[in-house]
Write a protein that holds these residues in place. Sequence first.
Motif, PDB file in Angstrom:
ATOM      1  N   ASN A   1     -11.886  -2.299  10.131  1.00  0.00           N
ATOM      2  CA  ASN A   1     -12.001  -2.970  11.437  1.00  0.00           C
ATOM      3  C   ASN A   1     -12.430  -4.434  11.318  1.00  0.00           C
ATOM      4  OD1 ASN A   1     -11.846  -3.054  14.242  1.00  0.00           O
ATOM      5  ND2 ASN A   1     -14.022  -2.529  14.486  1.00  0.00           N
ATOM      6  N   ASP A   2     -11.665  -5.208  10.549  1.00  0.00           N
ATOM      7  CA  ASP A   2     -11.931  -6.639  10.406  1.00  0.00           C
ATOM      8  C   ASP A   2     -10.745  -7.397  10.997  1.00  0.00           C
ATOM      9  OD1 ASP A   2     -11.829  -9.351   8.960  1.00  0.00           O
ATOM     10  OD2 ASP A   2     -13.782  -8.578   8.334  1.00  0.00           O
ATOM     11  N   GLU A   3     -11.012  -8.406  11.805  1.00  0.00           N
ATOM     12  CA  GLU A   3      -9.949  -9.114  12.510  1.00  0.00           C
ATOM     13  C   GLU A   3      -8.998  -9.856  11.571  1.00  0.00           C
ATOM     14  OE1 GLU A   3     -12.528 -13.178  13.524  1.00  0.00           O
ATOM     15  OE2 GLU A   3     -11.905 -11.812  15.139  1.00  0.00           O
TER      16      GLU A   3
ATOM     17  N   SER B   1     -13.363  -6.227  -1.779  1.00  0.00           N
ATOM     18  CA  SER B   1     -13.470  -7.337  -2.728  1.00  0.00           C
ATOM     19  C   SER B   1     -12.862  -8.613  -2.153  1.00  0.00           C
ATOM     20  CB  SER B   1     -12.795  -6.976  -4.057  1.00  0.00           C
ATOM     21  OG  SER B   1     -11.386  -7.081  -4.008  1.00  0.00           O
ATOM     22  N   VAL B   2     -11.911  -8.469  -1.219  1.00  0.00           N
ATOM     23  CA  VAL B   2     -11.358  -9.634  -0.524  1.00  0.00           C
ATOM     24  C   VAL B   2     -12.323 -10.099   0.560  1.00  0.00           C
ATOM     25  CG1 VAL B   2      -9.396 -10.564   0.750  1.00  0.00           C
ATOM     26  CG2 VAL B   2      -9.019  -8.786  -0.962  1.00  0.00           C
ATOM     27  N   LEU B   3     -12.862  -9.165   1.307  1.00  0.00           N
ATOM     28  CA  LEU B   3     -13.779  -9.513   2.394  1.00  0.00           C
ATOM     29  C   LEU B   3     -15.058 -10.166   1.877  1.00  0.00           C
ATOM     30  CD1 LEU B   3     -13.398  -6.302   4.614  1.00  0.00           C
ATOM     31  CD2 LEU B   3     -12.318  -8.544   4.935  1.00  0.00           C
ATOM     32  N   ASN B   4     -15.366  -9.988   0.603  1.00  0.00           N
ATOM     33  CA  ASN B   4     -16.576 -10.576   0.011  1.00  0.00           C
ATOM     34  C   ASN B   4     -16.322 -11.939  -0.633  1.00  0.00           C
ATOM     35  OD1 ASN B   4     -18.247  -8.410   0.698  1.00  0.00           O
ATOM     36  ND2 ASN B   4     -17.774  -7.290  -1.184  1.00  0.00           N
TER      37      ASN B   4
ATOM     38  N   LEU C   1       0.830  -1.208   0.000  1.00  0.00           N
ATOM     39  CA  LEU C   1       0.000   0.000   0.000  1.00  0.00           C
ATOM     40  C   LEU C   1       0.861   1.252   0.000  1.00  0.00           C
ATOM     41  CD1 LEU C   1      -2.784   1.379   0.284  1.00  0.00           C
ATOM     42  CD2 LEU C   1      -2.554   1.100   2.767  1.00  0.00           C
ATOM     43  N   TYR C   2       0.676   2.057  -1.032  1.00  0.00           N
ATOM     44  CA  TYR C   2       1.343   3.370  -1.061  1.00  0.00           C
ATOM     45  C   TYR C   2       0.437   4.367  -1.775  1.00  0.00           C
ATOM     46  CZ  TYR C   2       4.565   7.180  -1.858  1.00  0.00           C
ATOM     47  OH  TYR C   2       5.150   8.437  -1.881  1.00  0.00           O
ATOM     48  N   ASN C   3      -0.155   5.270  -0.994  1.00  0.00           N
ATOM     49  CA  ASN C   3      -0.970   6.374  -1.524  1.00  0.00           C
ATOM     50  C   ASN C   3      -2.043   5.900  -2.504  1.00  0.00           C
ATOM     51  OD1 ASN C   3       0.611   8.012   0.040  1.00  0.00           O
ATOM     52  ND2 ASN C   3       1.644   9.053  -1.649  1.00  0.00           N
ATOM     53  N   LYS C   4      -2.888   5.008  -2.037  1.00  0.00           N
ATOM     54  CA  LYS C   4      -3.992   4.508  -2.858  1.00  0.00           C
ATOM     55  C   LYS C   4      -5.330   4.716  -2.154  1.00  0.00           C
ATOM     56  CE  LYS C   4      -1.699   3.355  -6.442  1.00  0.00           C
ATOM     57  NZ  LYS C   4      -1.251   2.044  -6.793  1.00  0.00           N
ATOM     58  N   ALA C   5      -5.479   5.885  -1.527  1.00  0.00           N
ATOM     59  CA  ALA C   5      -6.700   6.173  -0.781  1.00  0.00           C
ATOM     60  C   ALA C   5      -7.951   6.096  -1.659  1.00  0.00           C
ATOM     61  CB  ALA C   5      -6.603   7.551  -0.133  1.00  0.00           C
ATOM     62  N   ARG C   6      -7.793   6.400  -2.924  1.00  0.00           N
ATOM     63  CA  ARG C   6      -8.939   6.404  -3.837  1.00  0.00           C
ATOM     64  C   ARG C   6      -9.452   4.991  -4.107  1.00  0.00           C
ATOM     65  NH1 ARG C   6      -8.714   8.863 -10.019  1.00  0.00           N
ATOM     66  NH2 ARG C   6     -10.829   8.240 -10.659  1.00  0.00           N
ATOM     67  N   TYR C   7      -8.592   3.982  -3.942  1.00  0.00           N
ATOM     68  CA  TYR C   7      -8.944   2.631  -4.372  1.00  0.00           C
ATOM     69  C   TYR C   7      -8.983   1.588  -3.250  1.00  0.00           C
ATOM     70  CZ  TYR C   7      -7.323   4.852  -8.690  1.00  0.00           C
ATOM     71  OH  TYR C   7      -7.138   5.715  -9.734  1.00  0.00           O
ATOM     72  N   ILE C   8      -8.240   1.801  -2.163  1.00  0.00           N
ATOM     73  CA  ILE C   8      -7.944   0.722  -1.232  1.00  0.00           C
ATOM     74  C   ILE C   8      -9.191   0.134  -0.569  1.00  0.00           C
ATOM     75  CG2 ILE C   8      -7.432   2.306   0.675  1.00  0.00           C
ATOM     76  CD1 ILE C   8      -5.799  -1.148  -0.098  1.00  0.00           C
ATOM     77  N   GLU C   9     -10.179   0.944  -0.250  1.00  0.00           N
ATOM     78  CA  GLU C   9     -11.393   0.405   0.384  1.00  0.00           C
ATOM     79  C   GLU C   9     -12.091  -0.598  -0.528  1.00  0.00           C
ATOM     80  OE1 GLU C   9     -13.887   2.933   3.287  1.00  0.00           O
ATOM     81  OE2 GLU C   9     -13.164   4.352   1.788  1.00  0.00           O
TER      82      GLU C   9
END
Length: 311
Positions: free
Chosen positions: A53-55, A23-26, A10-18
């Motif tokens: 906030n996912d363990e 997509s992984v959590l789903n 992760l490096y300066n990807k605030a626009r995309y990271i969520e």
Amino acid sequence: MVFFSVVIPLYNKARYIENTIKSVLNQTFTDYEIIIINDESTDESEALVRKLNDERIQIFNQKNQGVSVARNLGIEKSKGKLIAFLDADDYWFSNHLEELAHLYHHFPDCGIYCSRYKIKTSKNHFQTPYYFGVEESFRGVVKDYFASNIPFRITWTSSLAIPKQILETFRGFTPGVTNGQDLELWTKIGIQFPIAITNNITAIYNNDIPESLAKKNINSMNLMDFTPFKSAEQENPSLKKFLDLYRIEYGFKYYIFGYQDKSSFYLKDLDKQNISLKIRFLLNMPPFCLRFLFKSNRLLKKWGINFSVYH
């Protein structure tokens, strides 16, 4: 031990990271951990990850050292049997890990397990890669990986998984290499191990990003070293042809931007039969004409038109 460790530099990807992490959590396959290596981001990327906030999410911070070092740290911190890589601006469909898990169980002796993917070339346009000698319906071990890794890469970083033991054997990615570090490692593995591929598209490569590494001036990059492959190339014509495409890519881009010595460095080792008439023609054009074509090609991609000198 979890089955998958998902490593995200992760490096300066605030626009995309969520969107990427969601997509992984789903995923329908749920036996995984997510390891985020924050490479000293200066935007709100880290804060956005912590809000989820996912363990299953672990965040590790490092001084800015680039994607190779970040991925290597992720491998070191991982507890999974298989390492699945995901760039912070790419996306998985919900069946991605499930497809790779099935592939691993059906073909347990492979070095890399690959899913198929789409390339987002602009807001409303996608490209579907295809591979020489590999049918769309094919699922299994690729007969000739290097021959089939053309015109598109079978092994794209955000669509594959690799046994952790194999990554440790090859000591991960080469630190300091800022372009071609993944190509280098996948080639090392592909020489020694079979490669398996699914027949379903489960990921999206987001190539519609102005600041991406692929779009930076080539003279600002540290490129992979071809020297370790010279012996293997002599014994494997498919490998030679595959790597010559990247020698052409590097040499051609250096030529476009006027770095003649560096261009010659990469082009001098080419097998002449691997240089197409198209490339020969373009290398006889003045660099300023090629720069115009290079910029025009970027504009064409925004309209879903893709032209390449390589295919």
